[in-house]
Design a protein around this motif. Structure first.
Motif, PDB file in Angstrom:
ATOM      1  N   THR A  90       0.836  -1.190   0.000  1.00 58.32           N
ATOM      2  CA  THR A  90       0.000   0.000   0.000  1.00 58.32           C
ATOM      3  C   THR A  90       0.879   1.250   0.000  1.00 58.32           C
ATOM      4  O   THR A  90       2.039   1.208   0.433  1.00 58.32           O
ATOM      5  CB  THR A  90      -0.923   0.013   1.226  1.00 58.32           C
ATOM      6  N   LYS A 168     -17.593   1.108  -0.537  1.00 61.91           N
ATOM      7  CA  LYS A 168     -16.147   0.928  -0.650  1.00 61.91           C
ATOM      8  C   LYS A 168     -15.408   1.493   0.567  1.00 61.91           C
ATOM      9  O   LYS A 168     -14.390   0.949   0.991  1.00 61.91           O
ATOM     10  CB  LYS A 168     -15.641   1.580  -1.931  1.00 61.91           C
ATOM     11  N   ARG A 169     -15.924   2.574   1.127  1.00 61.05           N
ATOM     12  CA  ARG A 169     -15.299   3.125   2.333  1.00 61.05           C
ATOM     13  C   ARG A 169     -15.475   2.174   3.512  1.00 61.05           C
ATOM     14  O   ARG A 169     -14.542   1.944   4.288  1.00 61.05           O
ATOM     15  CB  ARG A 169     -15.919   4.483   2.650  1.00 61.05           C
ATOM     16  N   ARG A 172     -13.041  -0.642   3.057  1.00 61.18           N
ATOM     17  CA  ARG A 172     -11.665  -0.286   3.424  1.00 61.18           C
ATOM     18  C   ARG A 172     -11.470  -0.307   4.936  1.00 61.18           C
ATOM     19  O   ARG A 172     -10.497  -0.895   5.447  1.00 61.18           O
ATOM     20  CB  ARG A 172     -11.339   1.104   2.864  1.00 61.18           C
ATOM     21  N   GLU A 176      -9.040  -2.720   7.174  1.00 53.83           N
ATOM     22  CA  GLU A 176      -8.011  -2.148   8.035  1.00 53.83           C
ATOM     23  C   GLU A 176      -8.163  -2.599   9.477  1.00 53.83           C
ATOM     24  O   GLU A 176      -7.158  -2.790  10.180  1.00 53.83           O
ATOM     25  CB  GLU A 176      -8.065  -0.619   7.953  1.00 53.83           C
TER      26      GLU A 176
END
Length: 397
Positions: A90, A168-169, A172, A176
């Motif tokens: 990343t 999508k947020r 993510r 994480e």
């Protein structure tokens, strides 16, 4: 290395003057050099011509360049070995790796980026993303409460609570925080030919029945009768007891018919309770068509099998049952949550009760649109593989 102010031709000329008879002291005074420098020249270039001296100088320069390249390569390899075991995929991880190389190996930013194979602009980038602290905390709280929910279903719950966030947020943040649901293993099964039949389009058109087994904390086994409406995906009943006979199943079906009305068809497997005289008599009395799937083909009763998988994954595998009353209360709470709160992916993320309301209010077109493309293929087969004919069983006394 400090570069000499004398060329190879000049050094060879000085040495030849000394060979011609000029004293060393006079040569050093004339050319402004020290006697150690002269003798160093003589040791290095004595007996050589100008071309040979130039070749020797070029070899020395090439050797020094190769040594520098070797030292740089060894340093780069040592730095890369230091990063082994770390995932540098990343942009954030690459920035951290570049900072580590600059601090630990005194590398420049340019060299650290070249070693890592990244662009300097990505290393210099300063994030401007807003703080996700509140959303992150709520996502973790929901994932802790519903430990078998994936990010799609959690996203629906967050949108219900008023969080203006896209999928999508949520995905993510879900990754994480390492909230990924661990998939439980299962044995592989052969996939046969599936001939689909028409799906039910109205509530009470077709019900599915099946049994699920579990045990209490004291080791006693119990069974659960699950009843599902194949159209609205509502869980109509979860009946738990240490034993469930055909008579008990018929009694529970009478209770459901009194609440919801009579279904057109009921689909089940060929279990002894469901092929008993009590069930056959109940089907004759009520006029309900009973469809038995082909023996050894649970995929033909796919709606209830899928529901059983969710029941076991989200409740039975997550809960310790201490007694039958506790089991019945827990099952009823979960059934209400499943029907009223849990978003269902094959219903366009509506709950089963909300989808049933769209059908009952005349919005069947919208319901069909929601289901198109997201509903799994029906797993029941044509009538050739199963049977709608009632069986005559003789009592053995």
């Amino acid at each position: 290395m400090k570069r000499s102010r004398f060329t190879e031709e000049q050094i060879i000329g000085v040495l030849r003057e000394q060979e011609a008879g000029v004293a060393v002291t006079e040569l050093c005074r004339r050319h402004g050099i020290s006697s150690p420098t002269f003798y160093k020249w003589k040791a290095k270039y004595g007996g050589l011509g100008v071309s040979e001296a130039r070749r020797l100088k070029s070899l020395e320069d090439e050797n020094a360049r190769l040594k520098r390249m070797l030292a740089d390569t060894m340093l780069d390899n040592a730095a890369l070995k230091d990063l082994l075991g770390k995932k540098v995929v990343t942009p954030a991880a690459r920035r951290v790796a570049a900072a580590h190389l600059r601090a630990a190996y005194a590398m420049s930013e340019r060299r650290a980026c070249r070693v890592l194979g990244v662009d300097r602009s990505s290393v210099r980038y300063a994030a401007t993303r807003p703080d996700d602290g509140a959303l992150r905390d709520r996502l973790k709280a929901l994932a802790q409460e519903r430990r078998r929910f994936g990010y799609r279903r959690l996203h629906v719950l967050l949108r219900r609570e008023g969080h203006a966030v896209n999928r999508k947020r949520v995905q993510r943040l879900y990754r994480e925080e390492k909230l990924t649901v661990r998939q439980r293993g299962g044995r592989k099964r052969a996939m046969g030919t599936r001939a689909p039949i028409a799906l039910p389009t109205t509530a009470n058109q077709r019900w599915s029945l099946d049994f699920v087994a579990d045990q209490l904390t004291d080791g006693r086994r119990f069974r659960i009768l699950a009843v599902v409406d194949d159209c609205t995906r509502e869980c109509l009943a979860l009946v738990a007891d240490t034993s469930l006979s055909g008579t008990r199943v018929a009694r529970e079906l009478d209770r459901l018919v009194a609440q919801r009305g009579r279904p057109t068809t009921i689909v089940s497997d060929n279990g002894t309770e469901l092929t008993s005289n009590a069930i056959l008599a109940w089907a004759d009395r009520t006029g309900v068509g009973w469809h038995y799937i082909a023996p050894g083909k649970p995929q033909q009763n796919g709606f209830i099998e899928a529901f059983n998988g969710r029941l076991r994954d989200e409740l039975l595998n997550e809960t310790l049952f201490v007694s039958l009353p506790h089991t019945r209360a827990t099952l009823e709470d979960w059934r209400r949550h499943y029907n009223q709160r849990r978003p269902h992916s094959s219903l366009g993320w509506l709950t089963p009760e909300a989808y049933a309301d769209t059908l009952s209010s005349g919005a069947a077109g919208r319901g069909a649109a929601l289901r198109q493309g997201s509903t799994p293929r029906p797993l029941a087969t044509n009538d050739d593989n199963g049977s709608h004919h009632r069986r005559t069983l003789f009592s053995t006394g």
